[in-house]
Design a protein around this motif. Sequence first.
Motif, PDB file in Angstrom:
ATOM      1  N   VAL A 143     -41.412 -17.445 -84.190  1.00  0.00           N
ATOM      2  CA  VAL A 143     -42.227 -16.297 -83.850  1.00  0.00           C
ATOM      3  C   VAL A 143     -42.662 -15.609 -85.135  1.00  0.00           C
ATOM      4  CG1 VAL A 143     -40.239 -14.747 -83.595  1.00  0.00           C
ATOM      5  CG2 VAL A 143     -42.323 -14.262 -82.342  1.00  0.00           C
ATOM      6  N   THR A 144     -43.886 -15.096 -85.147  1.00  0.00           N
ATOM      7  CA  THR A 144     -44.409 -14.370 -86.299  1.00  0.00           C
ATOM      8  C   THR A 144     -44.669 -12.930 -85.886  1.00  0.00           C
ATOM      9  OG1 THR A 144     -45.437 -16.358 -87.186  1.00  0.00           O
ATOM     10  CG2 THR A 144     -46.276 -14.254 -88.001  1.00  0.00           C
ATOM     11  N   LEU A 145     -44.156 -11.982 -86.669  1.00  0.00           N
ATOM     12  CA  LEU A 145     -44.411 -10.575 -86.402  1.00  0.00           C
ATOM     13  C   LEU A 145     -45.824 -10.243 -86.851  1.00  0.00           C
ATOM     14  CD1 LEU A 145     -43.367  -7.781 -85.508  1.00  0.00           C
ATOM     15  CD2 LEU A 145     -42.648  -7.426 -87.883  1.00  0.00           C
ATOM     16  N   LEU A 146     -46.640  -9.726 -85.935  1.00  0.00           N
ATOM     17  CA  LEU A 146     -48.011  -9.352 -86.250  1.00  0.00           C
ATOM     18  C   LEU A 146     -48.151  -7.874 -86.568  1.00  0.00           C
ATOM     19  CD1 LEU A 146     -49.902 -11.387 -83.503  1.00  0.00           C
ATOM     20  CD2 LEU A 146     -49.412 -12.049 -85.875  1.00  0.00           C
ATOM     21  N   ASP A 147     -47.409  -7.026 -85.826  1.00  0.00           N
ATOM     22  CA  ASP A 147     -47.542  -5.583 -86.004  1.00  0.00           C
ATOM     23  C   ASP A 147     -46.278  -4.891 -85.514  1.00  0.00           C
ATOM     24  OD1 ASP A 147     -48.907  -3.259 -86.762  1.00  0.00           O
ATOM     25  OD2 ASP A 147     -49.832  -3.000 -84.793  1.00  0.00           O
ATOM     26  N   ALA A 148     -45.984  -3.743 -86.094  1.00  0.00           N
ATOM     27  CA  ALA A 148     -44.842  -2.918 -85.680  1.00  0.00           C
ATOM     28  C   ALA A 148     -45.236  -1.465 -85.853  1.00  0.00           C
ATOM     29  CB  ALA A 148     -43.617  -3.239 -86.528  1.00  0.00           C
ATOM     30  N   VAL A 149     -45.174  -0.709 -84.769  1.00  0.00           N
ATOM     31  CA  VAL A 149     -45.509   0.713 -84.814  1.00  0.00           C
ATOM     32  C   VAL A 149     -44.437   1.501 -84.072  1.00  0.00           C
ATOM     33  CG1 VAL A 149     -48.009   0.381 -85.041  1.00  0.00           C
ATOM     34  CG2 VAL A 149     -47.004   0.573 -82.779  1.00  0.00           C
ATOM     35  N   PRO A 199     -44.555  -7.393 -91.081  1.00  0.00           N
ATOM     36  CA  PRO A 199     -45.725  -8.054 -90.486  1.00  0.00           C
ATOM     37  C   PRO A 199     -46.146  -9.269 -91.309  1.00  0.00           C
ATOM     38  CG  PRO A 199     -45.985  -5.699 -90.343  1.00  0.00           C
ATOM     39  CD  PRO A 199     -44.754  -5.944 -91.197  1.00  0.00           C
ATOM     40  N   GLY A 200     -46.388 -10.365 -90.599  1.00  0.00           N
ATOM     41  CA  GLY A 200     -46.752 -11.624 -91.229  1.00  0.00           C
ATOM     42  C   GLY A 200     -45.572 -12.551 -91.441  1.00  0.00           C
ATOM     43  N   GLU A 201     -44.359 -12.024 -91.293  1.00  0.00           N
ATOM     44  CA  GLU A 201     -43.152 -12.818 -91.518  1.00  0.00           C
ATOM     45  C   GLU A 201     -42.817 -13.647 -90.278  1.00  0.00           C
ATOM     46  OE1 GLU A 201     -38.654 -11.874 -92.996  1.00  0.00           O
ATOM     47  OE2 GLU A 201     -40.254 -10.501 -93.581  1.00  0.00           O
ATOM     48  N   ARG A 202     -42.411 -14.898 -90.503  1.00  0.00           N
ATOM     49  CA  ARG A 202     -42.042 -15.820 -89.436  1.00  0.00           C
ATOM     50  C   ARG A 202     -40.523 -15.878 -89.330  1.00  0.00           C
ATOM     51  NH1 ARG A 202     -41.757 -22.008 -89.411  1.00  0.00           N
ATOM     52  NH2 ARG A 202     -42.231 -22.531 -87.263  1.00  0.00           N
ATOM     53  N   ARG A 203     -40.020 -15.878 -88.094  1.00  0.00           N
ATOM     54  CA  ARG A 203     -38.582 -15.979 -87.834  1.00  0.00           C
ATOM     55  C   ARG A 203     -38.322 -17.062 -86.797  1.00  0.00           C
ATOM     56  NH1 ARG A 203     -35.593 -11.365 -89.614  1.00  0.00           N
ATOM     57  NH2 ARG A 203     -36.678 -10.688 -91.489  1.00  0.00           N
ATOM     58  N   ILE A 204     -37.143 -17.658 -86.868  1.00  0.00           N
ATOM     59  CA  ILE A 204     -36.706 -18.697 -85.944  1.00  0.00           C
ATOM     60  C   ILE A 204     -35.504 -18.164 -85.163  1.00  0.00           C
ATOM     61  CG2 ILE A 204     -35.785 -21.060 -85.770  1.00  0.00           C
ATOM     62  CD1 ILE A 204     -38.531 -21.079 -87.015  1.00  0.00           C
ATOM     63  N   TYR A 205     -35.452 -18.467 -83.856  1.00  0.00           N
ATOM     64  CA  TYR A 205     -34.289 -18.076 -83.063  1.00  0.00           C
ATOM     65  C   TYR A 205     -34.056 -19.091 -81.953  1.00  0.00           C
ATOM     66  CZ  TYR A 205     -37.445 -16.199 -79.461  1.00  0.00           C
ATOM     67  OH  TYR A 205     -38.402 -16.067 -78.490  1.00  0.00           O
TER      68      TYR A 205
END
Length: 92
Positions: A62-68, A46-52
Amino acid sequence: MVLTVRYDDTKQVETFLLAVREAEDSEMEVYSMQSPLGSAIAGARPGERRIYHTPSGTIMAVTLLDAVPYGPTHQATGEHEDSPASPLVPSR
């Protein structure tokens, strides 16, 4: 895993299921680990930015905000109130 991401260019937030196959009775969008977004976000915290790259060649950030973890309550609401946020999206 149920992921919530923010598309950095539009600030749009999306919650979806990252899975190897479509979950039965899920009303959420499902992305596979082999999709451009799925493979880019795999292993993110969470908080990490990725490019695709999209299939049309557009570069997306895109930035991951949450993962459950995915569970029964996601099927109806898209939320899982009793699960803490995962510190890491599983990688392949």
